[in-house]
Design an enzyme around this catalytic site. Structure first.
Site, PDB file in Angstrom:
ATOM      1  N   LYS A 146      10.832  -8.629   3.182  1.00  0.00           N
ATOM      2  CA  LYS A 146      10.980 -10.165   3.693  1.00  0.00           C
ATOM      3  C   LYS A 146      10.889 -11.049   2.681  1.00  0.00           C
ATOM      4  O   LYS A 146      11.461 -12.222   2.683  1.00  0.00           O
ATOM      5  CB  LYS A 146       9.830 -10.572   4.760  1.00  0.00           C
ATOM      6  CG  LYS A 146       9.907  -9.649   6.057  1.00  0.00           C
ATOM      7  CD  LYS A 146       8.947 -10.058   7.159  1.00  0.00           C
ATOM      8  CE  LYS A 146       9.283  -9.326   8.515  1.00  0.00           C
ATOM      9  NZ  LYS A 146       8.696  -9.775   9.722  1.00  0.00           N
TER      10      LYS A 146
ATOM     11  N   ASP B  65       9.889 -15.530  12.972  1.00  0.00           N
ATOM     12  CA  ASP B  65       8.310 -14.923  13.260  1.00  0.00           C
ATOM     13  C   ASP B  65       7.536 -16.031  13.891  1.00  0.00           C
ATOM     14  O   ASP B  65       6.979 -16.110  15.037  1.00  0.00           O
ATOM     15  CB  ASP B  65       7.992 -14.063  12.226  1.00  0.00           C
ATOM     16  CG  ASP B  65       8.543 -12.894  12.087  1.00  0.00           C
ATOM     17  OD1 ASP B  65       9.210 -12.058  12.644  1.00  0.00           O
ATOM     18  OD2 ASP B  65       8.575 -12.555  10.637  1.00  0.00           O
TER      19      ASP B  65
ATOM     20  N   GLY C  62      -2.394 -10.474   5.990  1.00  0.00           N
ATOM     21  CA  GLY C  62      -1.279  -9.622   6.014  1.00  0.00           C
ATOM     22  C   GLY C  62       0.036 -10.447   6.349  1.00  0.00           C
ATOM     23  O   GLY C  62      -0.220 -11.859   6.582  1.00  0.00           O
TER      24      GLY C  62
ATOM     25  N   VAL D 118     -11.080 -11.285   1.751  1.00  0.00           N
ATOM     26  CA  VAL D 118     -11.375 -12.894   2.032  1.00  0.00           C
ATOM     27  C   VAL D 118     -10.467 -13.532   1.171  1.00  0.00           C
ATOM     28  O   VAL D 118      -9.876 -14.599   1.483  1.00  0.00           O
ATOM     29  CB  VAL D 118     -12.960 -13.383   2.282  1.00  0.00           C
ATOM     30  CG1 VAL D 118     -13.425 -13.367   0.694  1.00  0.00           C
ATOM     31  CG2 VAL D 118     -13.071 -14.632   3.030  1.00  0.00           C
TER      32      VAL D 118
HETATM   33  P1  ATR Z   1       1.005  -6.397   5.611  1.00  0.00           P
HETATM   34  O1  ATR Z   1       1.159  -6.930   6.889  1.00  0.00           O
HETATM   35  O2  ATR Z   1       1.090  -7.178   4.584  1.00  0.00           O
HETATM   36  O3  ATR Z   1       1.797  -5.200   5.559  1.00  0.00           O
HETATM   37  P2  ATR Z   1      -1.177  -4.484   6.447  1.00  0.00           P
HETATM   38  O4  ATR Z   1      -1.572  -3.535   5.275  1.00  0.00           O
HETATM   39  O5  ATR Z   1      -0.635  -3.891   7.613  1.00  0.00           O
HETATM   40  O6  ATR Z   1      -0.447  -5.652   5.752  1.00  0.00           O
HETATM   41  O7  ATR Z   1      -2.384  -5.181   6.872  1.00  0.00           O
HETATM   42  C1  ATR Z   1      -2.334  -6.059   8.055  1.00  0.00           C
HETATM   43  C2  ATR Z   1      -3.721  -7.052   8.052  1.00  0.00           C
HETATM   44  O8  ATR Z   1      -4.657  -6.011   8.610  1.00  0.00           O
HETATM   45  C3  ATR Z   1      -4.241  -7.577   6.714  1.00  0.00           C
HETATM   46  O9  ATR Z   1      -4.954  -8.941   7.094  1.00  0.00           O
HETATM   47  C4  ATR Z   1      -5.504  -6.230   6.483  1.00  0.00           C
HETATM   48  O10 ATR Z   1      -6.584  -6.749   6.042  1.00  0.00           O
HETATM   49  P3  ATR Z   1      -6.698  -6.686   4.255  1.00  0.00           P
HETATM   50  O11 ATR Z   1      -5.875  -8.131   3.862  1.00  0.00           O
HETATM   51  O12 ATR Z   1      -8.183  -6.987   3.979  1.00  0.00           O
HETATM   52  O13 ATR Z   1      -6.222  -5.654   3.924  1.00  0.00           O
HETATM   53  C5  ATR Z   1      -5.998  -5.967   8.056  1.00  0.00           C
HETATM   54  N1  ATR Z   1      -6.414  -4.735   8.337  1.00  0.00           N
HETATM   55  C6  ATR Z   1      -5.775  -3.619   8.132  1.00  0.00           C
HETATM   56  N2  ATR Z   1      -6.743  -2.530   8.240  1.00  0.00           N
HETATM   57  C7  ATR Z   1      -7.932  -3.227   8.676  1.00  0.00           C
HETATM   58  C8  ATR Z   1      -9.236  -2.666   8.924  1.00  0.00           C
HETATM   59  N3  ATR Z   1      -9.690  -1.547   9.178  1.00  0.00           N
HETATM   60  N4  ATR Z   1     -10.281  -3.689   9.134  1.00  0.00           N
HETATM   61  C9  ATR Z   1     -10.037  -5.111   8.980  1.00  0.00           C
HETATM   62  N5  ATR Z   1      -8.768  -5.493   8.770  1.00  0.00           N
HETATM   63  C10 ATR Z   1      -7.700  -4.613   8.307  1.00  0.00           C
END
Ligand code: ATR
Length: 311
Positions: A87, A123, A151, A176
């Site tokens: 994206k 989105d 994310g 954070v």
């Molecule tokens: P993206 O959307 O960029 O591909 P992702 O790895 O799928 O990212 O994660 C999406 C969101 O889920 C992120 O906000 C991630 O938190 P971090 O930025 O701290 O990685 C959150 N996330 C994924 N697993 C998690 C968990 N076990 N506990 C809390 N948050 C989680």
């Protein structure tokens, strides 16, 4: 016909359309892309509206997005969807970028028009539509907590809420720093004096902050954009004490249809919805960009339900 096409298949029209009744005219670009439901969603709409053509999945390696879009344009595609992880790369490949995509720095829809690549992001607008359809409220009138704001999905939704001028935006993220970075980018949207209830209009918390529970009580809409809940055994991404009966709770996860978070929301008497409507409306909005005036909502909804095996 294949479930997933690769760049090798773009070498010629005859190779791309081998064994197919209709020519491929739309594609979703991603990696991995095999799980994408976009073909089911859009093919049903193409068939129903009589616009014809096929919608295919295209596996595209990182670094190849611009070249792939050029090739699709040469092959006279109408447009494309862009999914994870492309994206951001698609943004730099575009000739023109609309407001929502520019603010997010991310693109999920491309329209080829007169030799140019026009980029959009449906989105955020899809989220606004989904919230309106599910809860009959407008995002701009709400105090919103986005859980997982670091994310890709969380950033898109949080940025759209800020663009809409929502009453309050609380960003929650395990890492954070990512949410703090986003808050910095969104802060110009919150510069007015309008203050609603306690707390500031734009705030950031980690999920384990002791302030999270009291702050969540001054929120109308809680949105989960983390991947926590994709597995049936996953916990909720929020402490249960955050949930109150006045809350609207939206989980962007649609499979499984009922996450732990949504179950706990129902238990306290809060209204809740899963992410099916978000998937639906971002798709409908993409389709309208490719085919102005077409709005195959019911068809797409049925196609999604069928693809997910929901009754
Ligand atoms: P993206 O959307 O960029 O591909 P992702 O790895 O799928 O990212 O994660 C999406 C969101 O889920 C992120 O906000 C991630 O938190 P971090 O930025 O701290 O990685 C959150 N996330 C994924 N697993 C998690 C968990 N076990 N506990 C809390 N948050 C989680």
């Amino acid at each position: 016909m294949k479930d997933v096409y690769t760049l090798d298949d773009l070498v010629s029209r005859s190779r791309l359309d081998e064994g197919a009744e209709q020519p491929a005219r739309l594609a979703v670009l991603g990696s991995p892309v095999a799980h994408s439901l976009s073909p089911q969603l859009h093919q049903a709409a193409l068939d129903e509206t009589g616009t014809g053509g096929r919608y295919i999945r295209l596996e595209v390696p990182a670094g190849e997005v611009a070249g792939t879009l050029d090739r699709l344009q040469e092959l006279e595609f109408i447009g494309a969807n862009i999914t994870v992880p492309h994206k951001f790369e698609a943004l730099s490949a575009a000739d023109e970028v609309d407001g929502a995509a520019a603010m997010l720095g991310a693109v999920n829809t491309i329209l080829f028009e007169r030799g140019r690549k026009l980029a959009f992001n449906t989105d955020g607008p899809g989220f606004v539509r989904a919230i309106h359809e599910e809860f009959l409220v407008d995002v701009k009138d709400l105090r919103i907590m986005v859980v997982g704001a670091g994310g890709g999905a969380g950033q898109a939704i949080a940025a759209q809420c800020a663009r809409e001028g929502c009453e309050r935006l609380v960003l929650v993220n395990r890492t954070v720093e990512k949410a703090e970075e986003l808050a910095l980018r969104l802060s110009p949207c919150f510069e007015s004096e309008r203050l609603e209830g306690p707390g500031e209009r734009l705030q950031v918390f980690p999920p384990d902050s002791p302030q999270l529970v009291p702050e969540s009580h001054h929120i109308d809409l809680i949105v989960n954009t983390t991947s926590v809940g994709l597995k049936r055994t996953d916990p909720s991404p929020l402490p249960p004490a955050c949930l109150q009966p006045h809350h609207l709770v939206f989980d962007t996860i649609y499979n499984p249809p009922q996450t732990r978070l949504l179950g706990e929301a129902s238990q306290v008497g809060a209204r809740s919805a899963n992410g099916l409507s978000l998937l639906l409306y971002q798709g409908v909005l993409s389709f309208e960009l490719w085919f102005p005036g077409q709005h195959p909502l019911t068809t797409m909804h049925s196609a999604l339900q069928a693809a997910l095996g929901h009754p």
